[in-house]
Design a protein around this motif. Sequence first.
Motif, PDB file in Angstrom:
ATOM      1  N   TYR A  53      38.898  40.052  28.562  1.00  0.00           N
ATOM      2  CA  TYR A  53      39.821  41.273  28.816  1.00  0.00           C
ATOM      3  C   TYR A  53      41.322  41.048  28.605  1.00  0.00           C
ATOM      4  O   TYR A  53      42.007  40.191  28.979  1.00  0.00           O
ATOM      5  CB  TYR A  53      39.735  41.649  30.382  1.00  0.00           C
TER       6      TYR A  53
ATOM      7  N   ASN B 138      36.658  37.953  38.147  1.00  0.00           N
ATOM      8  CA  ASN B 138      36.075  38.753  37.029  1.00  0.00           C
ATOM      9  C   ASN B 138      35.377  40.022  37.409  1.00  0.00           C
ATOM     10  O   ASN B 138      35.642  40.987  36.952  1.00  0.00           O
ATOM     11  CB  ASN B 138      34.782  37.885  36.510  1.00  0.00           C
TER      12      ASN B 138
ATOM     13  N   GLU C 231      37.042  43.876  36.509  1.00  0.00           N
ATOM     14  CA  GLU C 231      35.887  44.935  36.209  1.00  0.00           C
ATOM     15  C   GLU C 231      35.905  46.102  36.948  1.00  0.00           C
ATOM     16  O   GLU C 231      35.966  47.228  36.435  1.00  0.00           O
ATOM     17  CB  GLU C 231      34.343  44.252  35.912  1.00  0.00           C
TER      18      GLU C 231
ATOM     19  N   LEU D 153      35.171  49.069  34.412  1.00  0.00           N
ATOM     20  CA  LEU D 153      34.421  48.361  33.636  1.00  0.00           C
ATOM     21  C   LEU D 153      33.038  47.766  34.249  1.00  0.00           C
ATOM     22  O   LEU D 153      32.166  47.597  33.324  1.00  0.00           O
ATOM     23  CB  LEU D 153      34.974  46.982  32.893  1.00  0.00           C
ATOM     24  N   LEU D 154      33.018  47.981  35.444  1.00  0.00           N
ATOM     25  CA  LEU D 154      31.508  47.516  36.016  1.00  0.00           C
ATOM     26  C   LEU D 154      30.858  48.593  36.407  1.00  0.00           C
ATOM     27  O   LEU D 154      31.209  49.664  37.254  1.00  0.00           O
ATOM     28  CB  LEU D 154      32.119  46.745  37.539  1.00  0.00           C
TER      29      LEU D 154
END
Length: 144
Positions: free
Chosen positions: A39, A127, A131, A136-137
Amino acid sequence: LTGLYFTPVGYASETIDKTEAINTITSAKESEQRFYPRYEIKRLKKPVVLEHDNSGILGLINISRGGIAIRHNNSLQLDDIIHIHLLYEDISIHTNARIVFSRNGIAGAEFIIDEGTGTFNELLYLNVKVEADNGLLVTKLSEG
């Protein structure tokens, strides 16, 4: 920058500017085998902060569960061990990292994970939070 520079898939010889060098080092290639997604700090809505001391570290370029890329004052060499203090909201991670690449003020370092310290779980949690906080998750719960 002129001469040999590191790319994610090897070395190349060209003349490039510093921005292009950073982009080359931090971009993922299709042929590249990565364990964890990376990232770029400048693209995150909520960036991870790397607290640094007198170690020559100037700033964080990107982060993954496996390591970081940083800008430094050309003092870091291959195999140097550096202390890392990452901050993100309520998360504070202290760990060490080994320099695996260093050239022209940019270095890549992999986290040194000591069993039994909880650092692996802390990096996993970081992480997941990065995200989730940056859209992003994608999970069954987020679809819908």
